[in-house]
Structure formats: C-alpha cells, structure tokens
Write an enzyme that holds these catalytic residues in place. Structure first.
Site, PDB file in Angstrom:
ATOM      1  N   ASP A  13     -19.900 116.612  10.616  1.00  0.00           N
ATOM      2  CA  ASP A  13     -18.875 115.686  10.125  1.00  0.00           C
ATOM      3  C   ASP A  13     -17.551 116.384   9.842  1.00  0.00           C
ATOM      4  O   ASP A  13     -16.791 115.959   8.964  1.00  0.00           O
ATOM      5  CB  ASP A  13     -19.363 114.944   8.858  1.00  0.00           C
ATOM      6  CG  ASP A  13     -20.704 114.283   9.071  1.00  0.00           C
ATOM      7  OD1 ASP A  13     -20.923 113.765  10.178  1.00  0.00           O
ATOM      8  OD2 ASP A  13     -21.524 114.292   8.144  1.00  0.00           O
ATOM      9  N   HIS A  43     -19.840 110.041  15.269  1.00  0.00           N
ATOM     10  CA  HIS A  43     -18.475 110.521  15.481  1.00  0.00           C
ATOM     11  C   HIS A  43     -17.515 109.370  15.241  1.00  0.00           C
ATOM     12  O   HIS A  43     -17.719 108.281  15.759  1.00  0.00           O
ATOM     13  CB  HIS A  43     -18.276 110.994  16.920  1.00  0.00           C
ATOM     14  CG  HIS A  43     -19.132 112.164  17.284  1.00  0.00           C
ATOM     15  ND1 HIS A  43     -18.664 113.234  17.992  1.00  0.00           N
ATOM     16  CD2 HIS A  43     -20.420 112.422  17.032  1.00  0.00           C
ATOM     17  CE1 HIS A  43     -19.632 114.097  18.153  1.00  0.00           C
ATOM     18  NE2 HIS A  43     -20.714 113.629  17.592  1.00  0.00           N
TER      19      HIS A  43
HETATM   20  P1  GTP Z   1     -20.933 114.810  13.613  1.00  0.00           P
HETATM   21  O1  GTP Z   1     -21.007 114.978  15.085  1.00  0.00           O
HETATM   22  O2  GTP Z   1     -21.840 113.741  13.081  1.00  0.00           O
HETATM   23  O3  GTP Z   1     -21.103 116.099  12.914  1.00  0.00           O
HETATM   24  O4  GTP Z   1     -19.475 114.178  13.184  1.00  0.00           O
HETATM   25  P2  GTP Z   1     -17.925 114.506  13.449  1.00  0.00           P
HETATM   26  O5  GTP Z   1     -17.666 115.959  13.375  1.00  0.00           O
HETATM   27  O6  GTP Z   1     -17.449 113.813  14.675  1.00  0.00           O
HETATM   28  O7  GTP Z   1     -17.215 113.860  12.166  1.00  0.00           O
HETATM   29  P3  GTP Z   1     -17.281 112.361  11.574  1.00  0.00           P
HETATM   30  O8  GTP Z   1     -16.454 111.482  12.434  1.00  0.00           O
HETATM   31  O9  GTP Z   1     -18.676 111.955  11.273  1.00  0.00           O
HETATM   32  O10 GTP Z   1     -16.613 112.589  10.125  1.00  0.00           O
HETATM   33  C1  GTP Z   1     -15.311 112.956   9.936  1.00  0.00           C
HETATM   34  C2  GTP Z   1     -14.631 111.930   9.016  1.00  0.00           C
HETATM   35  O11 GTP Z   1     -13.357 112.402   8.651  1.00  0.00           O
HETATM   36  C3  GTP Z   1     -14.374 110.613   9.734  1.00  0.00           C
HETATM   37  O12 GTP Z   1     -14.409 109.571   8.798  1.00  0.00           O
HETATM   38  C4  GTP Z   1     -12.967 110.787  10.299  1.00  0.00           C
HETATM   39  O13 GTP Z   1     -12.286 109.567  10.517  1.00  0.00           O
HETATM   40  C5  GTP Z   1     -12.324 111.569   9.188  1.00  0.00           C
HETATM   41  N1  GTP Z   1     -11.266 112.514   9.604  1.00  0.00           N
HETATM   42  C6  GTP Z   1     -11.196 113.326  10.687  1.00  0.00           C
HETATM   43  N2  GTP Z   1     -10.088 114.089  10.635  1.00  0.00           N
HETATM   44  C7  GTP Z   1      -9.453 113.749   9.496  1.00  0.00           C
HETATM   45  C8  GTP Z   1      -8.250 114.204   8.850  1.00  0.00           C
HETATM   46  O14 GTP Z   1      -7.558 115.097   9.319  1.00  0.00           O
HETATM   47  N3  GTP Z   1      -7.917 113.622   7.662  1.00  0.00           N
HETATM   48  C9  GTP Z   1      -8.678 112.643   7.090  1.00  0.00           C
HETATM   49  N4  GTP Z   1      -8.263 112.145   5.938  1.00  0.00           N
HETATM   50  N5  GTP Z   1      -9.824 112.208   7.653  1.00  0.00           N
HETATM   51  C10 GTP Z   1     -10.198 112.755   8.826  1.00  0.00           C
HETATM   52  P1  IMP Z   2     -32.079 115.322  11.524  1.00  0.00           P
HETATM   53  O1  IMP Z   2     -31.153 115.961  12.496  1.00  0.00           O
HETATM   54  O2  IMP Z   2     -31.991 113.833  11.506  1.00  0.00           O
HETATM   55  O3  IMP Z   2     -33.479 115.843  11.661  1.00  0.00           O
HETATM   56  O4  IMP Z   2     -31.610 115.762  10.054  1.00  0.00           O
HETATM   57  C1  IMP Z   2     -31.704 117.104   9.600  1.00  0.00           C
HETATM   58  C2  IMP Z   2     -30.533 117.429   8.699  1.00  0.00           C
HETATM   59  O5  IMP Z   2     -29.336 117.463   9.474  1.00  0.00           O
HETATM   60  C3  IMP Z   2     -30.273 116.418   7.588  1.00  0.00           C
HETATM   61  O6  IMP Z   2     -29.753 117.117   6.476  1.00  0.00           O
HETATM   62  C4  IMP Z   2     -29.186 115.523   8.167  1.00  0.00           C
HETATM   63  O7  IMP Z   2     -28.408 114.909   7.165  1.00  0.00           O
HETATM   64  C5  IMP Z   2     -28.381 116.551   8.942  1.00  0.00           C
HETATM   65  N1  IMP Z   2     -27.637 116.002  10.108  1.00  0.00           N
HETATM   66  C6  IMP Z   2     -28.141 115.740  11.339  1.00  0.00           C
HETATM   67  N2  IMP Z   2     -27.170 115.306  12.163  1.00  0.00           N
HETATM   68  C7  IMP Z   2     -26.032 115.301  11.444  1.00  0.00           C
HETATM   69  C8  IMP Z   2     -24.677 114.970  11.762  1.00  0.00           C
HETATM   70  O8  IMP Z   2     -24.327 114.625  12.893  1.00  0.00           O
HETATM   71  N3  IMP Z   2     -23.772 115.099  10.753  1.00  0.00           N
HETATM   72  C9  IMP Z   2     -24.130 115.528   9.522  1.00  0.00           C
HETATM   73  N4  IMP Z   2     -25.387 115.857   9.185  1.00  0.00           N
HETATM   74  C10 IMP Z   2     -26.331 115.742  10.141  1.00  0.00           C
HETATM   75 MG    MG Z   3     -20.585 112.633  11.821  1.00  0.00          MG
END
Ligand code: GTP
Ligand code: IMP
Ligand code: MG
Length: 337
Positions: A13, A43
């Site tokens: 995230d 995402h």
């Molecule tokens: P995973 O693949 O699940 O690890 O997720 P990810 O890396 O794609 O990130 P995800 O979108 O789950 O979470 C990032 C959060 O932060 C989202 O709600 C985005 O909209 C937000 N976000 C991303 N960049 C910024 C930023 O620069 N500022 C703020 N305020 N929010 C951001």
């Molecule tokens: P699983 O991948 O569902 O087996 O979860 C294992 C651990 O990874 C848990 O702590 C989840 O919350 C974390 N996790 C898995 N995928 C993500 C992701 O995309 N973003 C944040 N945490 C994740």
């Molecule tokens: Mg995410």
C-alpha cells in the site's frame, strides 16, 4: 527500449498503483504487466477525478495505448478478474498468462477458516496462501484449464520479449511490499511468496539481464495491515491527530501507521537492487505540498526529508507523489538519471 519494475519497499500500500499510473501516462509503455501474489492486492488509481480500486488488473487500464498482462506467477481469481474486466471495459486489452494458477472457493474458505492464517497472520482471506500451497503440491488448475478464461489467454513472457525487441517500453507492476516477502520479510507475518524485484521479474517472465530499472516505492509514513512487527508504529490517536488514517482497498481494515524506517528502507533498496526511489504521500508529511508538481515549489521541510532519504539510501529519488491523483506528481527522472 526499456523495462522498469515497480515494487513496494515497506508493507504494501505504498502507492504503487498511483506511481504506475503516472508512468503509464507519461511514458505510454506498450505493455503494463502485473506480477505479485494475486487478488490480495488492492491498487488505487485516481485519474481525472475518477477513482478506481483494482485487485487484479495492471494500473494502466485507463490508457488505450498499453496492453495489460498478468504474469504466470500471479494467482488469478476468475470471478474477481472477470468482474474487473467488465467494470473497466478492458475486454480487448487484458490478457493473462495461460500458466497462471487459479484460486477456487475452497482456497478462500481455507484462508478464512484456518486460525493460523485468519487469526494469527491476519491474512486478507482472498485464498492466496492456500492456492500457493496447492500450487507447490502441483495439483492446482492453471488458466488454460478453465473455460471462463478462454478469451483472455496469452503467452506473457513472449509478448514482453517481443515488445522489448521492437524497442518499446514495458512497465512491470509488483504488489505487496518487501516487509511481506515470504523470504526476506517479517516471517511468519508475511504473504505466501517473495515480493522482491527478482520475484516480480520472474512472475512475468522477464529475465534478470533484461531489467533496466527497479523503482522502489516508499510512503512517507509506512502503513501495515494485518499482524506482525512494526517497530515505528504510532498509536492510532496520534495518527488520527496528524490526519494520517487509512483504510485497506480490499479488506476495508484500518491500516496501522508508523514513522519512516531507515534501516529497513536501506535493506529493501539493497535486496531489490533498486536504481530509483519513489516517495509517496509527501503531502501527509507537509500538507503545504499537496498537488505540487515542481520540486522547487516543495517546502524546505519536505525537501530536507527527501534529500536526507536520498543520502541514506544512496539511490536517486526520481518520483515524488504529492497527492493521490495521477498528476499530483513530481517527476525528476530527466534531471537525475
Ligand atoms: P498494494 O499493491 O496492495 O500493496 O497497494 P498499492 O501500493 O497500489 O497502494 P494502495 O493504492 O493500496 O494504497 C495507497 C493509498 O494512498 C491509496 O489510497 C492512494 O490513493 C493513496 N495515495 C497514493 N499516493 C498518494 C500521495 O502521494 N498522497 C496521498 N495523500 N495519498 C496517496
Ligand atoms: P495474504 O497475502 O492474504 O496471505 O496475507 C498475508 C499478510 O500480507 C497479511 O498481513 C496481509 O494484510 C498482508 N497483505 C497481503 N497483500 C497485501 C497488500 O496488497 N497490501 C497490504 N498488505 C497485504
Ligand atoms: Mg493496496
């Protein structure tokens, strides 16, 4: 021609979806390929005011210029995937490798009903762990075995290599974060596979000598969902006071929030072989930076933070995100590389 892999440096995230959407808009790669574990990811992409939360599709769905591919290493939940394809209108754009392994209801049930997973590790309950376990037993179905996916099958490594041979750009999107790596993360509080750049390359069939860049994404305040160590974690009241609270895209769970982890970040840069760093949520570090697109317009406080991290990590900070919208981005690649 160039290939870039985007990975997360903390616990997922970090904003990989946002960063990939920026690269897609700016560089117009011919392919955006997804690696990573599977639909446990969420995402978030915000483009022109519209917000999308995806679990399977690469974060290039808003552009007609890019093919969207899911690599053989990534698990597919066919129901999640087909729903996303329909909602995003990417029937002609998205293909999955014919060798992707398939998550079933049985895997999801096992994930949710096994105490070790749901209670101790606090997994996402999306079936990924049990599916990867069955994959290791060599009894799981592959995408080519189920008729639902007939229209979407491809040979992903072949497509990627052909695109690179034609001199086109390829963006490879990782998922999760390095702290969740089964090999290098905070075991046993991790996901069911490695999450580093080498794994993501393997997921999509990109050989190590064909990787040009590894962009590792860190957020100014790391977050974690689920159980496991988080040495810099702050208490939820402090996070709320600072306006830092966040909720998971897939599970809706409140994310734990902490301060930057210097030693961890350096370790992640080293093992991922990062050539570039992106820092997201700099607007949470200093609210006056929201939406800034020129480095010179950042506050001194923010610049100091970024320059300090760059020094510590020994790798250029090339992209700074100043808000969730796709264009709330400072891109320094031309100056720094
Ligand atoms: P995973 O693949 O699940 O690890 O997720 P990810 O890396 O794609 O990130 P995800 O979108 O789950 O979470 C990032 C959060 O932060 C989202 O709600 C985005 O909209 C937000 N976000 C991303 N960049 C910024 C930023 O620069 N500022 C703020 N305020 N929010 C951001
Ligand atoms: P699983 O991948 O569902 O087996 O979860 C294992 C651990 O990874 C848990 O702590 C989840 O919350 C974390 N996790 C898995 N995928 C993500 C992701 O995309 N973003 C944040 N945490 C994740
Ligand atoms: Mg995410």
């Amino acid at each position: 021609m160039s290939s870039i892999i985007v990975v997360g440096g903390f616990f997922g995230d970090e904003g990989k979806g946002k960063i990939v959407s920026h690269l897609v808009r700016k560089d117009q790669p011919s392919i955006v390929a997804r690696g990573g574990v599977g639909p446990n990811a969420g995402h978030t992409v915000k483009v022109d005011g519209d917000e999308f939360g995806t679990r399977m599709s690469p974060s290039g769905f808003f552009s007609n210029d890019s093919d969207l591919l899911i690599g053989a290493g990534t698990l597919i939940d066919p129901d999640v995937l087909i729903k996303e394809i329909n909602e995003l209108g990417i029937e002609d754009q998205l293909k999955v490798d014919e060798r992707c392994a398939i998550i079933t209801e049985g895997h999801i049930e096992k994930d949710q009903k096994t105490d070790r997973l749901s209670e101790d590790i606090e997994t996402t309950g999306t079936g990924c762990g049990p599916a990867n376990a069955e994959r290791a037993m060599r009894s799981i179905d592959q995408a080519k075995d189920i008729s639902k996916l007939d229209d979407y099958l491809a040979n992903v490594p072949k497509k990627i290599n052909e695109a690179l041979d034609r001199g086109e750009d390829v963006v490879v999107e990782g998922a999760q974060g390095f702290g969740l790596s089964l090999f290098y993360g905070t075991y046993p509080y991790v996901t069911s596979k490695d999450t580093g750049a080498s794994q993501i390359a393997s997921d999509v069939g990109l050989g190590p000598t064909k990787v040009d860049d590894v962009l590792i994404v860190f957020k100014a305040y790391p977050t974690r969902v689920g159980a496991g160590p988080f040495p810099t974690e702050m208490d939820p009241e402090e996070a709320e006071e600072k306006g830092l609270e966040e909720y998971g895209t897939v599970t809706g769970r409140e994310r734990r929030i902490g301060e930057w982890m210097s030693d961890w970040a350096k370790y992640a840069v080293d093992v991922n072989g990062a050539t570039q760093v992106a820092i997201t949520c700099i607007d949470k570090y200093d609210k006056r930076c929201r939406g800034v697109t020129d480095y010179g317009n950042l506050t001194e406080k923010a610049k100091q933070f970024i320059e300090e991290k760059e020094q510590e990590l020994g790798v250029p900070v090339t992209i700074i995100s100043t808000g969730p919208e796709n264009d709330e981005t400072i891109d320094l690649r031309e100056e720094k590389l």
